[in-house]
Scaffold this motif. Structure first.
Motif, short mmCIF file in Angstrom:
data_model
loop_
_atom_site.label_atom_id
_atom_site.label_comp_id
_atom_site.label_asym_id
_atom_site.label_seq_id
_atom_site.Cartn_x
_atom_site.Cartn_y
_atom_site.Cartn_z
N UNK A 207 29.00 -8.06 2.51
CA UNK A 207 29.57 -7.16 3.34
C UNK A 207 29.33 -5.45 3.23
N UNK A 208 29.73 -5.16 2.13
CA UNK A 208 29.35 -3.77 1.77
C UNK A 208 27.92 -3.48 1.59
N UNK A 209 26.95 -4.25 1.36
CA UNK A 209 25.45 -4.15 1.37
C UNK A 209 25.04 -3.99 2.91
N UNK B 67 30.40 3.44 0.49
CA UNK B 67 30.26 2.11 0.77
C UNK B 67 29.67 1.51 -0.23
N UNK B 68 28.50 2.23 -0.80
CA UNK B 68 27.93 1.65 -1.99
C UNK B 68 28.63 1.59 -3.26
N UNK B 69 29.13 2.68 -3.32
CA UNK B 69 30.15 2.72 -4.60
C UNK B 69 31.33 1.52 -4.53
N UNK B 70 31.72 1.37 -3.38
CA UNK B 70 32.76 0.32 -3.50
C UNK B 70 32.05 -1.11 -3.44
N UNK B 71 30.89 -1.42 -3.07
CA UNK B 71 30.33 -2.57 -3.43
C UNK B 71 29.93 -2.65 -4.82
N UNK C 298 38.05 2.43 -1.22
CA UNK C 298 36.93 3.05 -0.86
C UNK C 298 36.37 2.29 0.51
N UNK C 299 36.48 0.85 0.63
CA UNK C 299 35.87 0.29 1.75
C UNK C 299 36.90 0.69 3.11
N UNK C 300 38.37 0.73 2.79
CA UNK C 300 38.96 1.29 3.89
C UNK C 300 38.87 2.65 4.30
N UNK C 301 38.60 3.50 3.45
CA UNK C 301 38.28 4.92 3.86
C UNK C 301 36.92 5.09 4.47
N UNK C 302 35.92 4.26 3.95
CA UNK C 302 34.62 4.21 4.72
C UNK C 302 34.73 3.19 6.12
N UNK C 303 35.71 2.50 6.46
CA UNK C 303 35.94 1.78 7.57
C UNK C 303 36.39 2.79 8.69
N UNK D 134 29.84 -1.36 16.54
CA UNK D 134 30.66 -2.45 16.16
C UNK D 134 30.56 -2.99 14.95
N UNK D 135 29.40 -3.21 14.21
CA UNK D 135 29.12 -3.94 13.03
C UNK D 135 29.25 -3.20 12.14
N UNK D 136 29.02 -1.85 12.17
CA UNK D 136 29.37 -1.28 10.79
C UNK D 136 30.91 -0.95 10.60
N UNK D 137 31.75 -0.74 11.13
CA UNK D 137 33.17 -0.76 10.78
C UNK D 137 33.71 -2.09 10.45
N UNK D 138 33.09 -3.08 11.15
CA UNK D 138 33.64 -4.58 11.09
C UNK D 138 33.30 -5.17 9.64
N UNK D 139 31.84 -4.74 9.14
CA UNK D 139 31.30 -5.31 7.77
C UNK D 139 32.15 -4.42 6.81
N UNK D 140 32.43 -3.25 6.94
CA UNK D 140 33.30 -2.52 5.72
C UNK D 140 34.62 -2.94 5.99
N UNK D 141 35.18 -3.49 7.10
CA UNK D 141 36.60 -3.95 7.00
C UNK D 141 36.64 -5.28 6.43
#
Length: 462
Positions: free
Chosen positions: A367-369, A132-136, A170-175, A336-343
């Motif tokens: 969103x990533x942060x 997540x932080x790398x994608x951000x 990366x964001x999709x994989x984290x989601x 719910x919030x974690x995957x929603x924010x990365x998405x």
């Protein structure tokens, strides 16, 4: 056949009284040894009802094909068929030893699974946060590159496209990983296995104590009771993830139930167990003393237990149910919030540039942060473990309540546990001394008379 003869004459003063003794020793020829099937060995086992004969035949001549035999004199009764134990009074003791081995095996399995799932929590949390932080960071670089006022060239366009694709991937994989991790809740899984290890150790100690105290007086009812407790623990804390995993987000918070439900059958088994133990010589003296002293129960003790029961229901159980509901709601919101924010961040990073405008950049970076912060709070803070801890504590108080209620419902005090011993156990489970338990009961009675609430909890451990 060879023979040896000899004549012996005894001397005497009268020659007419001479006696002659003829002796012959015959030696038989050695015969060839013939192999024959060994005869069955009859063993008499005295039981409480009647002596029974058991035929123990060595393996070579056993027509019934028994899997186990008695190896006489050399190894003792090492192996025998199951029917050989059928009429023996200690067969229940053999079964209880087998249950002890099964409990010990379960303790090791749950301990290993607990360590594995605890590692899952740390490794998956680190992996998700790193992605997540790398994608951000990559999204921020893409925003800087797209916001530069220089002329647009093919090289800059290619660099921007590569950064957008990398961050979106990366964001999709984290989601996807967040969805899986939030579904199974590794910290809660690890806490379930910790509780199961502790409860199986308690059950092992209970079965071992019963075996040491009762000895050959162990009955089938004791074996059945331990067996039901093992199966109840298996159901309360399953090992597999697929199919039988506990629901981590139920519609209503419920305490953990790891003991078998009481029923009429259980009551009958308890009565049969008490009756069978009363027949033994070890229990005769104890029962005589119990009859003289009402088994340690008095009217004052019953009132004290009822007062403690009211405090448990009004304060401890109610408070842990409230906290458990609150922790469950927080955990559901975070899951719910974690995957929603990365998405959202994945979508924003794909639209970074002139096409998406400033809102795409804000969605990708912010969103990533926020997703990293939410995941760290949820799994780093082990909110799922807190939910399971509240479930276990609420179940502990529920079990204590049922234990007190079932004891007080029994009208025949001889069938109850000894009153002083029961009071001591309740006091220790609540982390109190006997005098503190009496003070708590006194406060409960006075508050009920004056219509006030007790200002303290029953338990000082949780």
């Amino acid at each position: 056949m060879a023979s040896l003869s000899s004549t012996l004459s005894l001397p005497s003063s009268n020659p007419r009284c001479l006696k002659r003794i003829d002796a012959a020793i015959r030696f038989s020829r050695p015969q060839k040894l013939r192999s024959s099937a060994p005869n069955p060995i009859k063993i008499t086992i005295k039981t409480a009802d009647r002596p029974e004969m058991i035929d123990a035949t060595p393996v070579e001549a056993n027509p019934a094909g028994c899997k186990m035999v008695f190896n006489e004199a050399l190894h003792g009764p090492c192996k025998s068929s199951a029917s050989a134990y059928a009429g023996h009074t200690s067969f229940a003791r053999v079964q209880l030893h087998a249950l002890l081995a099964s409990i010990s095996d379960r303790i090791e399995m749950h301990d290993n699974i607990c360590e594995q799932r605890n590692n899952w929590n740390h490794l998956l949390l680190s992996s998700i946060n790193m992605m997540t932080l790398t994608a951000t960071t990559i999204s921020a670089l893409a925003v800087i590159l797209s916001a530069s006022g220089g002329p647009t060239t093919s090289s800059s366009s290619s660099a921007l496209l590569a950064l957008k694709f990398c961050s979106a991937l990366l964001f999709s994989a984290a989601t996807g990983m967040s969805l899986v991790v939030n579904k199974i809740q590794p910290s809660q899984l690890a806490e379930e296995q910790r509780n199961s290890v502790r409860l199986f150790k308690q059950l092992y100690s209970e079965a071992k104590s019963r075996l040491d105290v009762l000895g050959d007086s162990v009955t089938e009812a004791d074996v059945q009771e331990i067996m039901e407790k093992i199966l109840a623990l298996d159901k309360a804390y399953p090992l597999p993830l697929l199919g039988s995993m506990l629901d981590k987000f139920p519609g209503k918070f419920e305490p953990a139930i790891w003991w078998p439900n009481s029923s009429d059958g259980d009551d009958n088994q308890a009565k049969e167990r008490d009756i069978s133990r009363e027949e033994g010589e070890k229990r005769d003296d104890l029962l005589k003393n119990a009859e003289q002293t009402n088994n340690g129960w008095t009217e004052e003790l019953e009132l004290e237990m009822r007062a403690v029961l009211q405090v448990l229901k009004r304060k401890d159980t109610e408070d842990y149910m409230r906290l458990g509901n609150l922790a469950l709601k927080i955990n559901r919101a975070l899951a719910i919030s974690g995957p929603l924010l990365t998405g959202i961040a994945a979508l924003g990073s794909a639209l970074v540039g002139p096409m998406g405008g400033p809102w795409a950049a804000v969605a990708a970076v912010a969103g990533g942060a926020l997703a990293g912060a939410v995941n760290s709070f949820e799994h780093g803070g082990q909110v799922g473990m807190v939910v399971e801890m509240y479930r276990n504590c609420a179940g502990f108080f529920r079990l204590l309540e049922e234990s007190i209620e079932s004891t007080l419902v029994e009208r025949e005090v001889q069938r109850r546990e000894n009153g002083e011993m029961f009071r001591l156990k309740v006091a220790l489970k609540l982390g109190r001394s006997l005098s503190q338990l009496r003070d708590l009961a006194r406060k409960s009675n006075s508050s009920r008379d004056y219509g006030a609430n007790v200002d303290e909890f029953a338990s000082k451990l949780f």
